[in-house]
Design an enzyme around this catalytic site. Structure first.
Site, PDB file in Angstrom:
ATOM      1  N   CYS A 107     -22.296  32.694 -19.305  1.00  0.00           N
ATOM      2  CA  CYS A 107     -23.601  32.637 -19.306  1.00  0.00           C
ATOM      3  C   CYS A 107     -24.236  34.004 -18.778  1.00  0.00           C
ATOM      4  O   CYS A 107     -23.939  34.228 -17.511  1.00  0.00           O
ATOM      5  CB  CYS A 107     -23.947  31.373 -18.434  1.00  0.00           C
ATOM      6  SG  CYS A 107     -25.866  31.413 -17.971  1.00  0.00           S
ATOM      7  N   CYS A 121     -26.678  33.489 -15.922  1.00  0.00           N
ATOM      8  CA  CYS A 121     -25.705  33.084 -14.676  1.00  0.00           C
ATOM      9  C   CYS A 121     -25.070  34.305 -13.954  1.00  0.00           C
ATOM     10  O   CYS A 121     -25.171  34.326 -12.740  1.00  0.00           O
ATOM     11  CB  CYS A 121     -24.578  32.044 -14.948  1.00  0.00           C
ATOM     12  SG  CYS A 121     -25.326  30.688 -15.672  1.00  0.00           S
TER      13      CYS A 121
END
Length: 197
Positions: free
Chosen positions: A101, A104
């Protein structure tokens, strides 16, 4: 035509410089008695840093323990998080993330910096949703990253209820350190609700 001939001649001269008979030198790994045969003309071409890197790899990775830093926001398993949700000593912020991600990865240093600043006041942990899909489902993680701000629910005196976690807030999407700190101040220390994240 002259330049093509010159290029071909210089290429042929370069190839002639490479030894045609391959001499092999045995290389023995210090951690085992096995040896590898590497052409001798390749050994002297390794820069000294590559030789050092090869040595460290053969020795088991070099001095990685000294370089490994203790994280203020450690990665925890689902079972460890389960224990944290029953044994409270300070408020908890959980970062549910995945290694693939992008947002993230962008938020990770911000989360770590917030964890360092609030160390001893608020506990910060990370959980990899790909490694812990059951816990991610129980926490109802639908988007990444998701921050969960959890505090201890104290039952009223005389109640038979046990202390348990109370979800104070859920934020989906990457936010900066200042926003994480402002949300912690609001949810755990009575500060004002941040107007912008």
């Amino acid at each position: 035509m002259k330049t093509t001939t010159a290029v071909l001649c210089s290429t042929a001269a370069a190839l002639a410089a490479v030894p045609t008979a391959t001499a092999f030198s045995p290389v023995v790994s210090p951690s085992s008695s096995a040896s590898l045969s590497i052409p001798a003309h390749r050994i002297h071409q390794l820069p000294s840093t590559s030789t050092t890197a090869l040595q460290e790899t053969a020795d088991g990775g070099g001095d990685t323990d000294a370089k490994q830093e203790v994280k203020a926001a450690p990665l925890v398993s689902g079972a460890e998080l389960e224990v944290m949700l029953t044994e409270w000593d300070e408020p908890l912020v959980v970062d549910a993330y995945a290694t693939w991600c992008g947002p993230c990865l962008l938020m990770a240093p911000e989360f770590e910096a917030a964890a360092k600043e609030l160390k001893g006041k608020v506990r910060f942990v990370k959980i990899d949703t790909d490694q812990e899909p059951e816990m991610a489902a129980r926490l109802n993680i639908m988007g990444l990253p998701t921050l969960l701000f959890l505090d201890k629910f104290e039952p009223e005196e005389g109640s038979t209820e046990e202390a348990k976690a109370v979800l104070k807030d859920r934020i989906e999407g990457a936010i900066r350190k200042d926003s994480i700190l402002a949300l912690c101040d609001h949810h755990f220390f009575g500060g004002p609700r941040p107007e912008q994240l």
